[in-house]
Design an enzyme around this catalytic site. Structure first.
Site, short mmCIF file in Angstrom:
data_model
loop_
_atom_site.label_atom_id
_atom_site.label_comp_id
_atom_site.label_asym_id
_atom_site.label_seq_id
_atom_site.Cartn_x
_atom_site.Cartn_y
_atom_site.Cartn_z
N PRO A 93 -3.88 11.39 11.11
CA PRO A 93 -3.29 10.31 11.90
C PRO A 93 -2.17 10.83 12.80
O PRO A 93 -1.34 11.63 12.36
CB PRO A 93 -2.76 9.35 10.84
CG PRO A 93 -3.59 9.63 9.64
CD PRO A 93 -3.87 11.10 9.68
N LYS B 140 4.96 12.38 12.32
CA LYS B 140 3.93 12.06 11.35
C LYS B 140 4.51 11.82 9.95
O LYS B 140 3.77 11.74 8.97
CB LYS B 140 2.89 13.18 11.32
CG LYS B 140 2.22 13.39 12.68
CD LYS B 140 1.23 14.54 12.67
CE LYS B 140 0.65 14.74 14.07
NZ LYS B 140 -0.35 15.83 14.11
#
Length: 305
Positions: free
Chosen positions: A2, A52
């Site tokens: 992601p 992240k």
């Protein structure tokens, strides 16, 4: 893995559905049992995403630090009032969606029996957070630790500026950091110490949109061009937070521009389009490996510095 927009969506969601609540924290799998004991029955005060990394700050001076890595994902569920996306992270699931649709039935919310609490955990759930109206389960994360505020600050100090936070001085820090290195731009954009949150999709699309040669050394990039790269990153990733998807093409490239978001095959200029015609010049999109990751670019359009 992601990219930064998904982690910011996660942080926003945790804040929306759990902030201010005293949470039950457990580790059904057992690997986070000690950390869960430190956070159990504590109140979630705030959530912060940087690149992240995500930090859930509790009222005892500790934070849950999570980095999803390649395989981590959060699953959510709850009662009819719980407005949490069904799943965010990787690996992706069939039917996963990151935008709640008030006209649809969420897999974990509403439309069923009266809510009596989370169901029995399924699979290797590293940590479960449960509040008054719903729960969140974490699986497969690279990092899952209960840390002090000082330790959280130390993690942040090792990271570059986050375009989605875009704090004062971040643009200048990015420009100077890039222009101080002889490393190719395509590698610098993936270096979380240079810029936090950019992954492979954003890297390819940003370089294309700015017309930049992926192999151009950072120190050869002009200050104005570096500033423009930062600003486009801020804009593109902000769109990703809003849309729940990485969409880098404008509506004129979509088959049905008035229908909302584009089809997946129309969302990008070069990412995963190797061998196909460039949307701008018609030349084949190229593919190679750089730093053990696939790099997509147009050799004709991306010659600028």
């Amino acid at each position: 893995m992601p990219e930064g927009h998904s982690v910011h969506r996660l942080a926003r969601q945790f804040g929306d559905v759990f902030a201010g609540q005293r949470l039950a924290v457990s580790s059904p799998q057992g690997r986070f049992a000690d950390g869960a004991a430190l956070l159990d029955a504590r109140t979630l005060l705030s959530t912060v995403a940087h690149g992240k990394h995500m930090f859930l700050h509790f009222d005892n001076g500790l934070a849950l630090h999570v980095h999803l890595g390649l395989y981590g994902a959060w699953d959510f569920g709850g009662d009819a009032t719980f407005r949490g996306a069904s799943s965010i992270g990787a690996p992706r699931k069939v039917g996963e969606r990151e935008v709640f649709d008030d006209g649809a039935t969420d897999p974990g919310a509403g439309g069923g029996p009266e809510y009596t609490g989370p169901p029995a955990p399924v699979g290797a759930v590293r940590v479960r957070l449960a509040g008054a109206h719903g729960w969140a389960d974490l699986r497969g994360a690279t990092t899952c630790h209960a840390i002090t505020e000082a330790e959280a600050d130390a993690v942040l100090a090792r990271l570059g500026p986050d375009p989605l936070r875009n704090l004062p001085g971040d643009k200048e820090g990015f420009v100077s950091g890039v222009r101080a290195r002889k490393t190719p731009l395509a590698a610098l954009l993936m270096d979380q110490k240079v810029i936090a949150g950019v992954g492979n999709v954003y890297r390819a699309e940003l370089l294309f949109r700015q017309g930049l040669d992926p192999w151009l050394p950072g120190r050869s990039l002009g200050a104005d061009a570096a500033g423009g790269l930062w600003e486009d990153t801020v804009a593109m990733m902000s769109d990703g937070v809003r849309d729940g998807r990485i969409i880098t093409t404008p509506p004129r490239y979509w088959t049905e521009p008035g229908a909302g978001l584009p089809a997946p095959g129309e969302s990008h200029f070069v990412y995963r389009r190797h061998g196909l015609d460039c949307r701008i010049c018609g030349s084949p999109v190229a593919l190679t490996d750089l730093g053990a990751r696939k790099l997509y670019w147009c050799p004709v359009c991306q010659q600028g510095s």
